[in-house]
Design a protein around this motif. Structure first.
Motif: not given
Ligand code: HEC
Length: 114
Positions: A86-96
């Protein structure tokens, strides 16, 4: 009279260069962020870097989604029950930030699906 005309022409070109440089900068920033955060799964050309990741370059469904909905989707991530990955939220970068993601969307719209 002549001078005013020349100044107008100069101003016109200055505005043109200014707007052009803004759009080029936005595109290159979006590209950089895409390569840093999304390429690992989607490949540099969007074709998908591993099994289970759809080809963003072939599959046009995402490009029909408007910016606001697509932004929400990228922020939440995509989890389909039957999917192997699956695709993580924000591609896995919460800083975006929203601005970052919008620039990435802008880059993808311009570079893929050609
Ligand atoms: C860990 C791997 C991974 C990363 C990192 C990742 N994605 Fe994805 N992405 C996926 C997978 C898997 C899908 C397909 C989900 C599905 O439809 O089953 C997907 C789907 C998408 C879609 C299609 C959405 C739709 O509704 O059809 C877009 C657009 C997308 N990703 C953009 C991005 C962007 C932009 C980034 C970087 C910020 C990113 N992805 C980072 C794995 C990833």
């Amino acid at each position: 009279m002549m001078n005013v005309k020349r100044i107008k022409i100069k101003l016109f070109f200055l505005c043109f260069i200014f707007i052009y440089s803004i759009s080029v900068n936005a595109a290159t920033r979006g590209e950089k962020l895409y390569l840093q955060n999304c390429m690992v799964c989607h490949a540099d050309d969007g074709s998908g870097a591993m099994p289970g990741v759809l080809d963003l370059d072939e599959n046009r469904a995402w490009s029909m989604i408007d910016d606001i909905k697509l932004l929400t989707r990228l922020k939440q991530g995509i989890q389909k029950p039957d999917a192997s990955i699956s695709m993580p939220a924000k591609g896995g970068n919460p800083n975006l930030t929203d601005k970052d993601l919008k620039e990435i969307i802008h880059y993808m719209r311009q570079s893929f699906l050609q």
